[in-house]
Design an enzyme around this catalytic site. Structure first.
Site, PDB file in Angstrom:
ATOM      1  N   ASP A   9       0.880  -1.149   0.000  1.00 18.73           N
ATOM      2  CA  ASP A   9       0.000   0.000   0.000  1.00 18.73           C
ATOM      3  C   ASP A   9       0.935   1.221   0.000  1.00 18.73           C
ATOM      4  O   ASP A   9       2.133   1.088   0.311  1.00 18.73           O
ATOM      5  CB  ASP A   9      -0.873  -0.051   1.261  1.00 18.73           C
ATOM      6  CG  ASP A   9      -1.688   1.208   1.433  1.00 18.73           C
ATOM      7  OD1 ASP A   9      -2.316   1.642   0.459  1.00 18.73           O
ATOM      8  OD2 ASP A   9      -1.689   1.775   2.558  1.00 18.73           O
ATOM      9  N   LEU A  10       0.424   2.379  -0.328  1.00 20.54           N
ATOM     10  CA  LEU A  10       1.301   3.557  -0.410  1.00 20.54           C
ATOM     11  C   LEU A  10       1.127   4.494   0.797  1.00 20.54           C
ATOM     12  O   LEU A  10       2.033   4.648   1.621  1.00 20.54           O
ATOM     13  CB  LEU A  10       1.008   4.312  -1.717  1.00 20.54           C
ATOM     14  CG  LEU A  10       1.767   5.619  -1.916  1.00 20.54           C
ATOM     15  CD1 LEU A  10       3.278   5.381  -1.991  1.00 20.54           C
ATOM     16  CD2 LEU A  10       1.296   6.306  -3.205  1.00 20.54           C
ATOM     17  N   ASP A  11      -0.066   5.083   0.878  1.00 18.71           N
ATOM     18  CA  ASP A  11      -0.298   6.124   1.895  1.00 18.71           C
ATOM     19  C   ASP A  11      -0.252   5.516   3.300  1.00 18.71           C
ATOM     20  O   ASP A  11      -1.034   4.625   3.618  1.00 18.71           O
ATOM     21  CB  ASP A  11      -1.666   6.785   1.667  1.00 18.71           C
ATOM     22  CG  ASP A  11      -1.764   7.421   0.284  1.00 18.71           C
ATOM     23  OD1 ASP A  11      -0.869   8.201  -0.061  1.00 18.71           O
ATOM     24  OD2 ASP A  11      -2.744   7.129  -0.444  1.00 18.71           O
ATOM     25  N   THR A  17       1.817  10.198   3.796  1.00 16.50           N
ATOM     26  CA  THR A  17       0.756  10.948   3.118  1.00 16.50           C
ATOM     27  C   THR A  17      -0.633  10.680   3.694  1.00 16.50           C
ATOM     28  O   THR A  17      -1.573  11.411   3.367  1.00 16.50           O
ATOM     29  CB  THR A  17       0.736  10.582   1.616  1.00 16.50           C
ATOM     30  OG1 THR A  17       0.944   9.176   1.510  1.00 16.50           O
ATOM     31  CG2 THR A  17       1.804  11.315   0.848  1.00 16.50           C
ATOM     32  N   LYS A  45      -8.947   5.811   6.742  1.00 18.65           N
ATOM     33  CA  LYS A  45      -7.715   5.223   6.201  1.00 18.65           C
ATOM     34  C   LYS A  45      -8.004   4.112   5.211  1.00 18.65           C
ATOM     35  O   LYS A  45      -8.741   3.174   5.519  1.00 18.65           O
ATOM     36  CB  LYS A  45      -6.858   4.647   7.330  1.00 18.65           C
ATOM     37  CG  LYS A  45      -5.935   5.647   7.955  1.00 18.65           C
ATOM     38  CD  LYS A  45      -4.952   4.929   8.866  1.00 18.65           C
ATOM     39  CE  LYS A  45      -4.284   5.922   9.784  1.00 18.65           C
ATOM     40  NZ  LYS A  45      -3.547   5.222  10.838  1.00 18.65           N
ATOM     41  N   ARG A  49     -11.916   7.387  -2.565  1.00 21.09           N
ATOM     42  CA  ARG A  49     -12.346   8.774  -2.411  1.00 21.09           C
ATOM     43  C   ARG A  49     -13.836   8.944  -2.105  1.00 21.09           C
ATOM     44  O   ARG A  49     -14.221   9.628  -1.139  1.00 21.09           O
ATOM     45  CB  ARG A  49     -11.965   9.560  -3.681  1.00 21.09           C
ATOM     46  CG  ARG A  49     -11.898  11.036  -3.456  1.00 21.09           C
ATOM     47  CD  ARG A  49     -11.484  11.744  -4.735  1.00 21.09           C
ATOM     48  NE  ARG A  49     -10.162  11.366  -5.217  1.00 21.09           N
ATOM     49  CZ  ARG A  49      -9.687  11.689  -6.417  1.00 21.09           C
ATOM     50  NH1 ARG A  49     -10.427  12.396  -7.262  1.00 21.09           N
ATOM     51  NH2 ARG A  49      -8.467  11.314  -6.781  1.00 21.09           N
ATOM     52  N   SER A 114      -2.401   0.509  -4.263  1.00 23.72           N
ATOM     53  CA  SER A 114      -2.945   1.683  -3.577  1.00 23.72           C
ATOM     54  C   SER A 114      -4.270   2.071  -4.200  1.00 23.72           C
ATOM     55  O   SER A 114      -4.426   2.006  -5.418  1.00 23.72           O
ATOM     56  CB  SER A 114      -1.971   2.854  -3.714  1.00 23.72           C
ATOM     57  OG  SER A 114      -2.595   4.062  -3.313  1.00 23.72           O
ATOM     58  N   ALA A 115      -5.210   2.508  -3.359  1.00 24.31           N
ATOM     59  CA  ALA A 115      -6.506   2.974  -3.863  1.00 24.31           C
ATOM     60  C   ALA A 115      -6.401   4.371  -4.470  1.00 24.31           C
ATOM     61  O   ALA A 115      -7.349   4.863  -5.082  1.00 24.31           O
ATOM     62  CB  ALA A 115      -7.517   3.002  -2.718  1.00 24.31           C
ATOM     63  N   ASN A 118      -3.807   9.330  -7.122  1.00 24.87           N
ATOM     64  CA  ASN A 118      -2.622  10.199  -7.115  1.00 24.87           C
ATOM     65  C   ASN A 118      -1.335   9.401  -6.887  1.00 24.87           C
ATOM     66  O   ASN A 118      -0.264   9.993  -6.719  1.00 24.87           O
ATOM     67  CB  ASN A 118      -2.754  11.234  -5.992  1.00 24.87           C
ATOM     68  CG  ASN A 118      -3.898  12.211  -6.243  1.00 24.87           C
ATOM     69  OD1 ASN A 118      -3.843  13.006  -7.174  1.00 24.87           O
ATOM     70  ND2 ASN A 118      -4.961  12.133  -5.454  1.00 24.87           N
ATOM     71  N   LYS A 144     -10.941  -1.542  -1.574  1.00 25.95           N
ATOM     72  CA  LYS A 144     -10.669  -2.244  -0.318  1.00 25.95           C
ATOM     73  C   LYS A 144     -11.876  -2.004   0.602  1.00 25.95           C
ATOM     74  O   LYS A 144     -12.430  -0.910   0.548  1.00 25.95           O
ATOM     75  CB  LYS A 144      -9.388  -1.695   0.341  1.00 25.95           C
ATOM     76  CG  LYS A 144      -8.144  -1.835  -0.524  1.00 25.95           C
ATOM     77  CD  LYS A 144      -6.966  -1.068   0.079  1.00 25.95           C
ATOM     78  CE  LYS A 144      -5.795  -1.032  -0.881  1.00 25.95           C
ATOM     79  NZ  LYS A 144      -4.646  -0.266  -0.412  1.00 25.95           N
ATOM     80  N   GLU A 168       0.199  -3.082   4.818  1.00 18.58           N
ATOM     81  CA  GLU A 168      -0.942  -2.162   4.932  1.00 18.58           C
ATOM     82  C   GLU A 168      -0.954  -1.429   6.273  1.00 18.58           C
ATOM     83  O   GLU A 168      -0.584  -2.010   7.291  1.00 18.58           O
ATOM     84  CB  GLU A 168      -2.259  -2.957   4.848  1.00 18.58           C
ATOM     85  CG  GLU A 168      -2.957  -2.915   3.533  1.00 18.58           C
ATOM     86  CD  GLU A 168      -3.539  -1.561   3.155  1.00 18.58           C
ATOM     87  OE1 GLU A 168      -3.593  -0.663   4.017  1.00 18.58           O
ATOM     88  OE2 GLU A 168      -3.941  -1.407   1.997  1.00 18.58           O
ATOM     89  N   ASP A 169      -1.440  -0.189   6.271  1.00 18.05           N
ATOM     90  CA  ASP A 169      -1.594   0.543   7.539  1.00 18.05           C
ATOM     91  C   ASP A 169      -3.056   0.684   7.943  1.00 18.05           C
ATOM     92  O   ASP A 169      -3.338   1.228   9.003  1.00 18.05           O
ATOM     93  CB  ASP A 169      -0.996   1.956   7.415  1.00 18.05           C
ATOM     94  CG  ASP A 169      -1.802   2.840   6.485  1.00 18.05           C
ATOM     95  OD1 ASP A 169      -2.183   2.358   5.389  1.00 18.05           O
ATOM     96  OD2 ASP A 169      -2.087   3.997   6.841  1.00 18.05           O
TER      97      ASP A 169
HETATM   98  C1  G6P Z   1      -5.556   5.643  -0.227  1.00 17.41           C
HETATM   99  C2  G6P Z   1      -5.653   6.426   1.070  1.00 17.41           C
HETATM  100  C3  G6P Z   1      -7.046   6.954   1.284  1.00 17.41           C
HETATM  101  C4  G6P Z   1      -7.538   7.690   0.060  1.00 17.41           C
HETATM  102  C5  G6P Z   1      -7.519   6.744  -1.132  1.00 17.41           C
HETATM  103  C6  G6P Z   1      -7.981   7.413  -2.426  1.00 17.41           C
HETATM  104  O1  G6P Z   1      -6.064   4.381  -0.024  1.00 17.41           O
HETATM  105  O2  G6P Z   1      -5.302   5.588   2.163  1.00 17.41           O
HETATM  106  O3  G6P Z   1      -7.002   7.836   2.396  1.00 17.41           O
HETATM  107  O4  G6P Z   1      -8.856   8.172   0.256  1.00 17.41           O
HETATM  108  O5  G6P Z   1      -6.198   6.265  -1.320  1.00 17.41           O
HETATM  109  O6  G6P Z   1      -7.036   8.409  -2.768  1.00 17.41           O
HETATM  110  P1  G6P Z   1      -7.235   9.481  -3.933  1.00 17.41           P
HETATM  111  O7  G6P Z   1      -5.880  10.126  -4.016  1.00 17.41           O
HETATM  112  O8  G6P Z   1      -7.600   8.720  -5.172  1.00 17.41           O
HETATM  113  O9  G6P Z   1      -8.329  10.384  -3.496  1.00 17.41           O
HETATM  114 MG    MG Z   2      -2.737   3.243   3.545  1.00 17.21          MG
END
Ligand code: G6P
Ligand code: MG
Length: 223
Positions: A9-11, A17, A45, A49, A114-115, A118, A144, A168-169
């Site tokens: 996962d990224l964020d 982030t 988390k 979006r 990652s979801a 961005n 997810k 994953e966090d």
């Molecule tokens: C990740 C983050 C979420 C975020 C989602 C969508 O999974 O953990 O907090 O809402 O991505 O991100 P986006 O940049 O597409 O709005």
């Molecule tokens: Mg995350």
């Protein structure tokens, strides 16, 4: 168990982030005069979006049309994009750069699940894009806690899910990994919200990769 691939996962796992997503949602919540409860941050988390927007709107969701909701989600995204403009390699979370470099050196394939739409921009700003063999497309996968994005990442790497370790966090992300046909989940963060994970570390710097992965070079020499 010896694993053959790593999926991240990224964020909140590789990049610092998750707090920027929360900051942007918090700003929107304040503008809409929506309450921000103690657990709102944890609930947001890992959610994509539009699902995150529903958490913010809560019982007032019905008062907004679909078009208004799309506008609100883009407003949050514009706040987020402003916040990530200044991202640089120093925003990698502890141990992330070292773990990616170790996996790369051992030729263990790496994927992103990652979801975030961005994600590519964030990887570039952190200067880690080159480590990823596959970036699963969130637009092609159910969000997810559905396992789809992790399964797509494993498929992209051509490694069986049970031979992948995923990091994953978020509780929703750990649930997605655990539903991904035998994939192993490493929760990164606090034990409270990541109970379902197979292993939990406070940060990636606590993860000891040589206990999990067999170097692809070594694997080839013994098979
Ligand atoms: C990740 C983050 C979420 C975020 C989602 C969508 O999974 O953990 O907090 O809402 O991505 O991100 P986006 O940049 O597409 O709005
Ligand atoms: Mg995350």
């Amino acid at each position: 168990m010896i694993y053959r691939a790593a999926i991240f996962d990224l964020d909140g796992v590789l990049a610092d982030t998750a707090r920027l997503h929360l900051k942007a949602w918090h700003q929107l919540a304040q503008e809409l005069k929506r309450p921000w409860a103690e657990d709102t941050g944890e609930r947001l988390k890992g959610l994509e979006r539009m699902a995150s927007l529903e958490v913010i709107l809560g019982e007032e969701s019905d008062r907004f049309s679909e078009k208004e909701k799309i506008d609100l989600a883009s407003r949050k995204n514009s706040y987020y994009q402003k916040l990530i403009r200044s991202l640089s390699p120093k925003d990698l979370l502890p141990g992330a750069g070292e773990l990616l470099a170790w996996l790369n050196e051992k030729q263990i394939p790496i994927a992103l699940a990652s979801a975030s739409k961005n994600a590519q921009a964030v990887l570039q700003a952190l200067e880690i894009s080159h480590y990823f063999s596959t970036i699963a497309d969130p637009e092609q996968s159910a969000p997810k806690p559905c396992p789809d994005i992790f399964l797509a990442a494993a498929q992209g790497l051509q490694v069986e899910p049970e031979l992948c370790v995923a990091f994953e966090d978020a509780a929703a992300g750990v649930a997605a990994i655990k539903a991904a046909n035998g994939m192993t989940a490493v929760g990164v963060g606090s034990e409270n919200s990541l109970r379902e994970a197979d292993f939990i570390v406070g940060s990636l710097s606590e993860f000891v990769p040589k206990d999990f992965f067999l170097s692809a070079i070594h694997a080839a020499s013994i098979s």
